[in-house]
Write an enzyme that holds these catalytic residues in place. Structure first.
Site, PDB file in Angstrom:
ATOM      1  N   GLU A  97       0.848  -1.197   0.000  1.00 27.00           N
ATOM      2  CA  GLU A  97       0.000   0.000   0.000  1.00 27.00           C
ATOM      3  C   GLU A  97       0.885   1.250   0.000  1.00 27.00           C
ATOM      4  OE1 GLU A  97      -2.405   1.563  -0.711  1.00 27.00           O
ATOM      5  OE2 GLU A  97      -3.959   1.741   0.815  1.00 27.00           O
ATOM      6  N   ASP A  98       0.337   2.350  -0.477  1.00 27.94           N
ATOM      7  CA  ASP A  98       1.112   3.593  -0.486  1.00 27.94           C
ATOM      8  C   ASP A  98       1.177   4.233   0.900  1.00 27.94           C
ATOM      9  OD1 ASP A  98      -1.593   4.315  -0.513  1.00 27.94           O
ATOM     10  OD2 ASP A  98      -1.424   5.718  -2.179  1.00 27.94           O
ATOM     11  N   ASP A 101      -3.525   5.553   6.575  1.00 26.11           N
ATOM     12  CA  ASP A 101      -3.971   6.822   7.135  1.00 26.11           C
ATOM     13  C   ASP A 101      -4.945   6.491   8.276  1.00 26.11           C
ATOM     14  OD1 ASP A 101      -4.316   9.644   7.185  1.00 26.11           O
ATOM     15  OD2 ASP A 101      -5.995   9.529   5.809  1.00 26.11           O
ATOM     16  N   PHE A 150      -0.732  16.220   4.254  1.00 23.83           N
ATOM     17  CA  PHE A 150      -1.092  15.614   2.985  1.00 23.83           C
ATOM     18  C   PHE A 150       0.129  15.528   2.084  1.00 23.83           C
ATOM     19  CE2 PHE A 150      -2.997  15.019  -1.127  1.00 23.83           C
ATOM     20  CZ  PHE A 150      -3.980  14.087  -0.833  1.00 23.83           C
ATOM     21  N   ARG A 163       1.230  11.681  -9.106  1.00 21.48           N
ATOM     22  CA  ARG A 163       1.653  10.310  -8.795  1.00 21.48           C
ATOM     23  C   ARG A 163       3.059  10.026  -9.323  1.00 21.48           C
ATOM     24  NH1 ARG A 163      -2.823   7.401  -6.970  1.00 21.48           N
ATOM     25  NH2 ARG A 163      -4.816   7.804  -7.963  1.00 21.48           N
TER      26      ARG A 163
HETATM   27  P1  IMP Z   1      -7.070   4.983   4.906  1.00 22.64           P
HETATM   28  O1  IMP Z   1      -8.158   4.031   4.526  1.00 22.64           O
HETATM   29  O2  IMP Z   1      -7.618   6.189   5.606  1.00 22.64           O
HETATM   30  O3  IMP Z   1      -5.948   4.360   5.672  1.00 22.64           O
HETATM   31  O4  IMP Z   1      -6.548   5.628   3.584  1.00 22.64           O
HETATM   32  C1  IMP Z   1      -5.702   5.075   2.744  1.00 22.64           C
HETATM   33  C2  IMP Z   1      -5.773   5.757   1.407  1.00 22.64           C
HETATM   34  O5  IMP Z   1      -6.033   7.173   1.504  1.00 22.64           O
HETATM   35  C3  IMP Z   1      -4.447   5.638   0.742  1.00 22.64           C
HETATM   36  O6  IMP Z   1      -4.387   4.478  -0.059  1.00 22.64           O
HETATM   37  C4  IMP Z   1      -4.369   6.892  -0.087  1.00 22.64           C
HETATM   38  O7  IMP Z   1      -4.923   6.628  -1.360  1.00 22.64           O
HETATM   39  C5  IMP Z   1      -5.231   7.900   0.609  1.00 22.64           C
HETATM   40  N1  IMP Z   1      -4.418   8.879   1.356  1.00 22.64           N
HETATM   41  C6  IMP Z   1      -4.304   9.001   2.685  1.00 22.64           C
HETATM   42  N2  IMP Z   1      -3.470   9.996   3.027  1.00 22.64           N
HETATM   43  C7  IMP Z   1      -3.024  10.517   1.876  1.00 22.64           C
HETATM   44  C8  IMP Z   1      -2.097  11.578   1.558  1.00 22.64           C
HETATM   45  O8  IMP Z   1      -1.502  12.267   2.412  1.00 22.64           O
HETATM   46  N3  IMP Z   1      -1.878  11.806   0.236  1.00 22.64           N
HETATM   47  C9  IMP Z   1      -2.476  11.090  -0.750  1.00 22.64           C
HETATM   48  N4  IMP Z   1      -3.339  10.082  -0.497  1.00 22.64           N
HETATM   49  C10 IMP Z   1      -3.614   9.806   0.797  1.00 22.64           C
HETATM   50 MG    MG Z   2      -5.298   6.892  -3.208  1.00 23.55          MG
END
Ligand code: IMP
Ligand code: MG
Length: 174
Positions: A97-98, A101, A150, A163
């Site tokens: 995963e990238d 969050d 962010f 990206r």
């Molecule tokens: P989560 O479900 O809240 O953990 O979110 C994960 C997804 O939110 C990641 O796969 C990203 O696509 C997006 N995301 C969360 N924080 C950022 C950020 O700072 N920049 C860009 N995408 C983010």
């Molecule tokens: Mg995303």
């Protein structure tokens, strides 16, 4: 384009850390049946760099999930837009995963993939924002912990752009 993005983690630092993660993964998955499952689209650059550094047999696959809607502390709310193609039965799955969050995406993807009876499931994430968690979840392999800001680049987007930036950057409005 890059004028709006300040370097947070340089390309060199990202690449060096990816090599370290690859070494750990090689060690932990020796004699295992590894399938790296990347989450589209954010993981693409990280996944591609990571697997080049892993010197062992492995397979790759991809999933795409929709982001959760408005709900905050609810789980089970991501939609599977693309499932994996490979049979995960008995396999050792590493979700790539990238960024983690709130944790909602990873928790849901893990639950979904568990139903496919893999031998193990772990998570490898380039970035982690632990201060933002809504559900308890951790990546076993974490590139960098970052503060609640962010970020874009290295696969991460803002409205589908940035990206392709080859470092992790902080978006600044100009
Ligand atoms: P989560 O479900 O809240 O953990 O979110 C994960 C997804 O939110 C990641 O796969 C990203 O696509 C997006 N995301 C969360 N924080 C950022 C950020 O700072 N920049 C860009 N995408 C983010
Ligand atoms: Mg995303």
């Amino acid at each position: 384009m890059e004028g709006n993005v300040e370097v947070l983690i340089s390309r060199e630092k990202v690449e060096a850390r990816i090599s370290e993660l690859a070494r750990e993964i090689e060690k932990d998955y020796a004699n295992k049946d590894l399938i790296c499952v990347g989450l589209l689209k954010g993981s693409v650059m990280f996944m591609s760099d990571l697997i080049k550094e892993i010197s062992m047999d492995l397979r790759i696959d991809f999933m795409k999930v929709s982001s959760y809607g408005g709900g905050t502390n609810s789980t089970g709310v991501v939609k599977i837009l693309k499932d994996v193609d490979l049979d995960l039965t008995g396999k050792d799955v590493l979700i790539v995963e990238d960024i983690i969050d709130t944790g909602l995406t990873i928790v849901n993807v893990k639950d979904f993939l568990k139903q496919k009876n893999p031998n193990s499931i772990k998570v490898c994430t380039l970035l982690d924002k632990p201060s933002r968690r809504l559900v308890e979840v951790e990546g076993e392999y974490v590139g960098f912990e970052i503060p609640d800001e962010f970020v874009v680049g290295y696969g991460l987007d803002l409205d589908e752009k940035y990206r392709n930036i080859p470092f992790v950057g902080k978006f600044v409005k100009k």
